[in-house]
Design a protein around this motif. Structure first.
Motif, PDB file in Angstrom:
ATOM      1  N   TYR A 127      46.897  70.289  24.177  1.00 39.32           N
ATOM      2  CA  TYR A 127      47.907  69.901  25.162  1.00 39.32           C
ATOM      3  C   TYR A 127      47.289  68.907  26.155  1.00 39.32           C
ATOM      4  O   TYR A 127      46.112  69.019  26.508  1.00 39.32           O
ATOM      5  CB  TYR A 127      48.428  71.123  25.906  1.00 39.32           C
ATOM      6  CG  TYR A 127      49.239  72.049  25.029  1.00 39.32           C
ATOM      7  CD1 TYR A 127      50.534  71.711  24.644  1.00 39.32           C
ATOM      8  CD2 TYR A 127      48.709  73.259  24.582  1.00 39.32           C
ATOM      9  CE1 TYR A 127      51.277  72.562  23.828  1.00 39.32           C
ATOM     10  CE2 TYR A 127      49.449  74.116  23.775  1.00 39.32           C
ATOM     11  CZ  TYR A 127      50.727  73.748  23.396  1.00 39.32           C
ATOM     12  OH  TYR A 127      51.469  74.587  22.591  1.00 39.32           O
ATOM     13  N   VAL A 209      56.051  74.304  28.452  1.00 37.05           N
ATOM     14  CA  VAL A 209      54.660  74.032  28.100  1.00 37.05           C
ATOM     15  C   VAL A 209      54.227  72.627  28.520  1.00 37.05           C
ATOM     16  O   VAL A 209      53.042  72.373  28.739  1.00 37.05           O
ATOM     17  CB  VAL A 209      54.443  74.256  26.585  1.00 37.05           C
ATOM     18  CG1 VAL A 209      55.145  73.161  25.771  1.00 37.05           C
ATOM     19  CG2 VAL A 209      52.960  74.314  26.242  1.00 37.05           C
ATOM     20  N   ASP A 232      57.707  77.360  24.713  1.00 39.58           N
ATOM     21  CA  ASP A 232      58.006  76.067  24.107  1.00 39.58           C
ATOM     22  C   ASP A 232      59.494  75.778  24.237  1.00 39.58           C
ATOM     23  O   ASP A 232      60.245  76.523  24.888  1.00 39.58           O
ATOM     24  CB  ASP A 232      57.540  76.023  22.653  1.00 39.58           C
ATOM     25  CG  ASP A 232      58.263  77.039  21.768  1.00 39.58           C
ATOM     26  OD1 ASP A 232      59.278  77.620  22.221  1.00 39.58           O
ATOM     27  OD2 ASP A 232      57.803  77.256  20.632  1.00 39.58           O
TER      28      ASP A 232
END
Length: 460
Positions: A127, A209, A232
């Protein structure tokens, strides 16, 4: 004082190589206190502390160290010790360290991780930095909705020691979608045969997220939680963010804002760890811009050179006038930037702020102008300085000029952050020195314009 004495005791025990007494001395300390003591120990001694600690505890103490100390400690520990500490860290703490390490060191540390920990760490590293996904930890307790309370409590008892928090547990369905978050107290108080999916607590609050760190901080401030789940786009639970991580982010953001308000680019490393050339670059850019701005002040003074030659006494009050305007502007911009950061103000509030600051500038300028007038009057009558036969007009000039300059400075200082926010820029870049420089130039123009109006036919 007690901490200083304890630090000296630890250093003495290390020098004497009295490992038994040293082990006894550190057993009674909390992980946070031990980390604080390790920070102040010489580099060659702090590694000794970690060699005496059990693996789990050494990882916990290590996580409380600043990143620069963690890097330093890695160099002093053996490969096996580094592997044990790194593997025992929580994934979010591990990622925070890896973000600061050189790529070569990062690869070496990842190679020593067990497969399960490596997978968890790589998932967070995938991420983008500065997002909730990069900040979260996958170590949380998830309960299946069909579990009974009795089964849930047994599941909680078997949860790993590395679980980030047990205060909040999360109920998910068979696909991993988040259904409810429950306080542990709610689960404990329920009847053993109750199905967990039927329990209810506070409304579920989630963090996307891809949310930015700033959005994460605002969520914690708004909902007053100690932990929030990260999901998510389909609502599936990916991890949690705890309040200790959010405090670190908030401290970093506050530090950056303070540095920008001081008129420099933000630095992302501690002062003592920042290379000298980097400090010069971060400070030199803004100082150059401010210096060029101050050149306009010199140009303004040159424009009014004739007025200064005719009435040299006016030059005495130039620092007084422009510094007061700069100070009022700096106050206003600091107040508004902080209010915007705390979401106390929105863009739509600009007109309300403008009216308040206009009134503030007029009243404060009137008050300081009166003090300036009183100074001219008293100095003339006491005999400390001779302003000439037109000293009252000079006092009125100072008075009216301060009203104009302080009002202008207050309006500019309060509106500039709104203008920057409107064009999607960080309001903190409207630093106090920048506002002061801007007001310096206009302050001279206002001062000599008022002087030309009041003193025409006398001194000018």
């Amino acid at each position: 004082m007690l901490g200083h004495l304890l630090q000296l005791d630890l250093e003495e025990l290390i020098q004497e190589k009295n490992w038994d007494e040293l082990r006894k001395a550190i057993v009674g300390l909390t992980d946070q206190d031990l980390a604080e003591l390790a920070i102040d120990l010489p580099a060659e001694d702090e590694g000794v502390i970690f060699r005496l600690l059990p693996r789990d505890r050494s990882a916990s103490v290590f996580s409380y160290l600043p990143v620069e100390k963690q890097e330093e400690l890695i160099q002093s520990l053996t490969t096996d010790q580094t592997r044990d500490i790194f593997a025992a860290m929580t994934p979010d703490d591990r990622v925070r360290l890896l973000d600061e390490l050189p790529a070569e060191v990062t690869r070496r540390l990842l190679d020593v991780l067990p497969p399960k920990e490596l997978a968890a760490t790589r998932a967070l590293l995938n991420y983008p930095p500065g997002t909730a996904g990069h900040l979260m930890t996958p170590n949380y307790v998830a309960l299946r909705s069909e579990m009974t309370v009795e089964q849930a409590l047994e599941h909680i008892r078997r949860s790993p020691k590395t679980t980030e928090t047990l205060n909040i547990v999360y109920v998910v369905d068979s696909s991993g979608k988040l259904i409810e978050d429950l306080r542990l107290a709610t689960v404990i108080r329920a009847e053993p045969g109750t199905v967990v999916g039927s329990l209810q607590d506070s409304p579920v609050v989630t963090i996307p997220v891809r949310a930015t760190e700033s959005e994460v901080v605002k969520s914690f401030e708004h909902y007053d939680r100690t932990a929030l789940p990260v999901v998510d786009a389909d609502g599936k639970m990916l991890g949690i963010i705890t309040v200790d991580d959010v405090l670190d982010v908030a401290r970093k953001e506050a530090t950056e804002d303070m540095q920008k308000l001081g008129g420099m680019e933000a630095i992302d490393t501690p002062y003592t760890q920042t290379p000298f050339l980097t400090l010069l670059k971060k400070r030199g850019g803004w100082l150059s811009v401010l210096f060029l701005g101050e050149m306009l002040t010199a140009s303004a003074m040159a424009h009014f050179q004739i007025e200064i030659e005719k009435a040299v006494v006016l030059a005495l009050f130039i620092p007084l006038i422009i510094s007061s305007g700069g100070n009022s502007g700096s106050q206003a911009t600091t107040l508004i930037i902080r209010a915007l950061a705390l979401t106390e103000l929105k863009l739509s509030d600009w007109w309300h702020v403008a009216r308040r600051e206009l009134a503030s500038g007029l009243l404060l300028g009137t008050w300081l102008g009166f003090i300036g007038f009183l100074r001219v009057y008293l100095w003339q009558h006491i005999g400390w300085f001779d302003y000439g036969p037109h000293y009252l007009l000079i006092g009125v000039t100072v008075w009216l000029s301060l009203i104009g300059v302080m009002t202008f400075g207050t309006i500019v200082g309060s509106m500039l952050p709104f203008m920057l926010r409107a064009v999607k820029l960080d309001p903190a870049t409207s630093s106090a020195p920048f506002v002061a420089t801007l007001v310096d130039v206009t302050g001279l123009v206002i001062y000599f314009s008022v002087a030309a109006l009041i003193l025409r036919g006398t001194l000018l």
